[in-house]
Enzyme design. Structure first.
Site, PDB file in Angstrom:
ATOM      1  N   LYS A 125      -8.349   5.436  -5.073  1.00 28.86           N
ATOM      2  CA  LYS A 125      -8.024   6.716  -4.437  1.00 28.86           C
ATOM      3  C   LYS A 125      -8.713   7.877  -5.152  1.00 28.86           C
ATOM      4  O   LYS A 125      -8.999   8.912  -4.558  1.00 28.86           O
ATOM      5  CB  LYS A 125      -6.500   6.911  -4.453  1.00 28.86           C
ATOM      6  CG  LYS A 125      -6.006   8.159  -3.735  1.00 28.86           C
ATOM      7  CD  LYS A 125      -4.516   8.076  -3.480  1.00 28.86           C
ATOM      8  CE  LYS A 125      -3.729   8.168  -4.766  1.00 28.86           C
ATOM      9  NZ  LYS A 125      -3.668   9.538  -5.312  1.00 28.86           N
ATOM     10  N   HIS A 166       6.927  -3.069  -4.941  1.00 31.28           N
ATOM     11  CA  HIS A 166       6.294  -1.945  -4.255  1.00 31.28           C
ATOM     12  C   HIS A 166       6.599  -2.045  -2.767  1.00 31.28           C
ATOM     13  O   HIS A 166       6.645  -3.146  -2.207  1.00 31.28           O
ATOM     14  CB  HIS A 166       4.777  -1.972  -4.484  1.00 31.28           C
ATOM     15  CG  HIS A 166       4.392  -1.603  -5.877  1.00 31.28           C
ATOM     16  ND1 HIS A 166       5.197  -0.871  -6.707  1.00 31.28           N
ATOM     17  CD2 HIS A 166       3.277  -1.878  -6.594  1.00 31.28           C
ATOM     18  CE1 HIS A 166       4.591  -0.700  -7.870  1.00 31.28           C
ATOM     19  NE2 HIS A 166       3.427  -1.305  -7.822  1.00 31.28           N
TER      20      HIS A 166
END
Length: 897
Positions: free
Chosen positions: A560, A167
């Protein structure tokens, strides 16, 4: 804001006083203070030599002003620091940003060096290790609770499985990392040298040269790394640290458990570490990861481990100069030699001449040559599977033990066995990840009977590559297939259907792993799992593995989705339900935690997080993702890697002890109403922000979100769409990274203050903080997140958005959360209950402030340019300054996303 020239600059005496007071206030150990001052002085010399006295003095002006602003909140120093940052030309601001970034790399190095120094001091003084976080002490406690036999069974089943990911979170270039590693070696040499002697002088001279290299190395990548570049970067961790360190972890634990018996008889410690990798296998949202990349990633890893095994066999073999008169070989060892001599008589004759009466030495050197042949792809002379090498090593071990050479059998040869058991011929267990919708689309095309798209052909080719890797390196080399955004049992069954489309009945071994990411998916997980284990392919695979099942939990998107507080509570509840279902179903469950390095993505100390998990959700097995800075911070230095693995393994062993399970379950039941209130109120508060009209574009304006996408961090795109119109357009990493850069860190704490205020009972919450591991871990992580915020700088970023309502919402929640966290943790400020961590944050904060002020001036300029008539374009110099400051702030805060 007052222009910089209206401020009278501090005298040198005042600068010394302010900086000296600041350093003293951070409680820096003398040895570390000496390192920081020496490295800082060397950097100052480099700045003078490279940029002249003017550059050095500009850096010092800003440094002193930010320290004063940090120390004296109402002194006007913050305005002076901001004015200094604004007064620089863009070119000078660029140089100053680079100087502060270099300083952070040096401070981080000094702090790492101090950690290693402390670990080595403790290792030399028995009894100084913390009793709660080593495998040896955890095992002793487990024995006292469950008895010798059960404790040994649990130790035998211990498993720690970090999975390295690519990532895009490592802002630092590999060239910079290499320079820092060389500086680390020089600092060690300087420590060992006599003070003022020739060797100390030589080490300082070479450090000066290396710091000059660090200064002159472009801090930003010119282009994004390819997936193959990312594979090679991660391989550096294995080559430099993990390959040799992990066996030493096993040995150190065995030493602690068995004392003098360790190394003289078979160890009790199993090879409990397994290393996974998504690098070159994770194609969810990354079009650059193809089947050919996955094949190459596996080949690169295999080449590294086979070279490592070849060197280790050769090195240990050369030390086994044991004559056959005293140490006669067994029939098994003689058979290994005879078989090799029949295939390669010339090489055998050469080895026999060099080791005429040393049969064990000869055989280990033979095994080294067979590993080399395996690496070259020589099927006739090499091994076909790692199990063959293990069998030969065990034959050597048994022969040595029978001949009385037990120290050799269970010393160096045991280390080789541990390495092969841990790494096989594959090094990393390469995992594939793909989005469930990609599978659904591919199946729809295939079953329609029409021409298939290039994407679908790529999906099918991947299964052929997995089969190829398994044929070459065994099923462990590749076989786990993670399905992101799993929302139904059919999403998992689709993987097996696609494999049959690709290969017919000759499919590879597949362990299909669901990844539950959103709040709704976490709630639905137990029902989906109960259905999927009824499918024939799952029943067959579970029967072959002893009823094992792996389930992955996503921290990023859930946070999120509903905010950090509700996400943490939902993850606990999901684990609790999944673990209960698995236990009732007789399934050996491994929960795979998709944790990031940043707190907004489930980061924080892994060992405390493990001990906060629900009963039976660990059961001696812990698997998690590791990424970006976290990989190098935890595994880049041998002593730190050993300590980290020991701590995590200890917590993994201890989490399933009756006392820990009782503590977590009783606390969860006792504070269930508190959890319910916190869940509902934190989510409502979070939604009031993120679901406000225009939130997404406002967020992109008040943070450097768009600019982060320009950084060449990783091969994976930073967002899903072309623009940011809603949270769904954002990947979780840039979401966290952008808030971090704005010094707000909202993703790690927003909603907690409101949740605690809704409970209201300070006495109850203080008790819960003390007795409820989940809340304690959450509060401690938030305290660290808040300690890295800066309200004065945050206000400057929020002012860019022209939405006073949203800015007020953020700042009010920040103040409320800070107040409650300090109240629950005790003291007058954040992290007072964690002085080492507090020191680390406070040491860096004023210098991060300097970079933030430079970033703000660049961001304002870029936002102003964006408002100009179309075609005027953004200022390339300002953009570069912003990207430099992003890299520097990431180095200072020691995390990106």
């Amino acid at each position: 804001m007052t222009p910089a020239h209206e401020f009278s600059e501090p005298t040198n005496t005042e600068a010394i006083r302010v900086i000296g007071r600041f350093e003293a206030g951070q409680g820096i150990p003398d040895a570390m203070r000496s390192d920081v001052r020496m490295l800082g002085a060397l950097l100052g010399q480099v700045l003078r030599e490279a940029g002249g006295d003017d550059l050095f003095e500009d850096v010092e002006r800003l440094r002193l002003a930010t320290i004063q602003a940090y120390e004296e909140e109402n002194s006007g120093a913050f305005d002076r620091a901001a004015a200094i940052a604004e007064s620089f030309t863009v070119a000078r601001a660029d140089e100053v940003a680079r100087a502060f970034t270099c300083y952070f790399h040096l401070v981080n190095l000094a702090e790492e060096h101090q950690r290693v120094r402390v670990l080595r001091e403790r290792a030399g003084q028995p009894g100084r290790e913390d009793a709660a976080d080593t495998v040896a002490t955890a095992y002793a406690r487990l024995r006292s609770e469950v008895g010798d036999d059960e404790a040994r069974r649990r130790l035998d089943g211990l498993r720690f499985h970090p999975v390295f990911t690519a990532h895009p979170t490592e802002a630092r270039r590999r060239a910079v990392s290499s320079s820092i590693r060389r500086l680390s070696e020089l600092l060690t040499q300087h420590d060992a040298a006599s003070k003022g002697g020739a060797e100390a002088h030589r080490a300082r001279r070479r450090m000066l040269e290396e710091i000059d290299t660090l200064w002159r190395t472009a801090p930003l990548r010119a282009q994004k790394p390819s997936p193959t570049d990312e594979v090679r970067t991660v391989m550096g961790v294995f080559d430099e640290t993990l390959f040799t360190t992990v066996p030493h972890v096993y040995r150190r634990i065995d030493d602690a458990l068995r004392g003098e018996e360790s190394g003289a008889s078979a160890p009790v410690v199993p090879a409990f570490v397994r290393i996974g990798s998504w690098v070159g296998g994770d194609r969810d949202g990354n079009p650059f990861v193809t089947a050919s990349v996955t094949r190459e990633a596996s080949q690169i890893a295999a080449d590294h481990v086979l070279r490592g095994l070849e060197r280790a066999l050769d090195r240990i073999g050369r030390t086994l100069t044991l004559a056959s008169d005293d140490t006669p070989p067994s029939a098994g060892v003689t058979a290994i030699w005879d078989a090799f001599a029949a295939v390669e008589p010339d090489v055998a004759a050469e080895l026999a001449a060099r080791s005429p009466d040393e049969p064990h030495r000869r055989v280990l050197l033979v095994l080294a040559r067979r590993v080399a042949a395996t690496r070259r792809g020589d099927a006739e002379r090499g091994f076909t599977r790692p199990e063959e090498l293990l069998a030969d090593l065990r034959a050597v071990q048994s022969s040595l033990a029978e001949a009385g050479a037990k120290r050799h059998a269970f010393g160096g040869v045991q280390h080789l066995i541990w390495q092969v058991e841990t790494y096989g011929f594959h090094l990393t267990e390469l995992e594939v990840r793909q989005h469930s919708q990609v599978h659904a689309k591919a199946l729809a095309e295939l079953e329609a009977g029409e021409a298939i798209s290039a994407q679908t052909e790529e999906v099918l080719e991947l299964f052929r590559v997995i089969a190829e890797i398994q044929r070459d390196r065994g099923a462990r080399a590749a076989g786990r297939y993670v399905v992101s955004f799993t929302q139904s049992a059919s999403d998992l069954a689709n993987v097996h259907r696609l494999a049959r489309h690709a290969l017919g009945d000759d499919v590879p071994v597949l362990d299909v792993v669901p990844l539950f990411e959103t709040f709704a998916d976490l709630q639905a997980a137990p029902e989906i799992l109960a259905e999927v284990v009824t499918f024939p392919e799952f029943r067959e695979r579970m029967a072959a593995t002893g009823n094992k099942l792996e389930v992955m939990l996503g921290y990023s998107d859930s946070s999120k989705d509903v905010g950090p507080v509700a996400a943490n509570l939902a993850l606990y509840e999901a684990q609790e339900k999944i673990a209960r279902w698995a236990q009732e179903s007789g399934i050996e469950l491994t929960l795979f935690h998709g944790r990031g390095g940043a707190l907004g993505r489930g980061g924080g100390p892994a060992n405390s997080a493990i001990l906060a998990q629900p009963p039976h959700s660990v059961d001696g097995r812990f698997k998690l993702t590791e990424q970006g800075e976290v990989i190098f911070a935890r595994y880049g230095e041998p002593a730190i890697a050993m300590r980290h693995i020991d701590q995590v393994a200890a917590a993994t062993l201890l989490a399933s002890s009756p006392s820990e399970e009782e503590r977590t379950s009783s606390a969860a039941a006792r504070y269930a109403e508190v959890a319910s209130i916190m869940d509902a109120t934190s989510r409502e508060r979070f939604f009031s922000l993120v679901k406000a009209e225009g939130f997404a574009p406002w967020f992109a304006t008040v943070t450097p979100l768009e600019e982060i996408g320009l950084l060449a961090l990783g091969s994976r795109p930073a967002r899903r769409g072309l623009s940011v119109e809603s949270l769904e357009d954002l990947r979780a990493i840039p979401w966290v990274f952008a808030w971090t850069q704005a010094r707000i860190n909202l993703a790690g704490w927003f909603g907690l203050g409101t949740a605690l205020e809704a409970v209201g009972d300070a006495e109850l919450l203080t008790e819960a903080y003390r007795e409820w591991p989940l809340l304690r871990t959450m509060i401690d992580n938030v305290a660290m997140s808040l300690a890295k915020t800066d309200e004065r700088i945050a206000r400057q970023y929020l002012a860019l958005g022209d939405r006073d309502d949203l800015a007020a919402l953020v700042l009010d929640e920040l103040a409320l959360t800070r107040s409650w966290v300090i109240r629950l943790t005790g003291g007058e400020g954040l992290l007072e209950n964690k002085p080492v961590l507090q020191r680390a944050v406070q040491l860096r904060s004023p210098y991060v402030d300097a970079l933030s002020l430079l970033q703000l001036r660049a961001l304002r300029a870029l936002r102003s340019a964006a408002e100009q008539p179309e075609g005027s374009g953004a200022d390339a110099e300002q953009q570069r300054l912003l990207l430099l400051s992003v890299s520097g702030v990431a180095a200072g805060l020691q995390n990106t996303g």
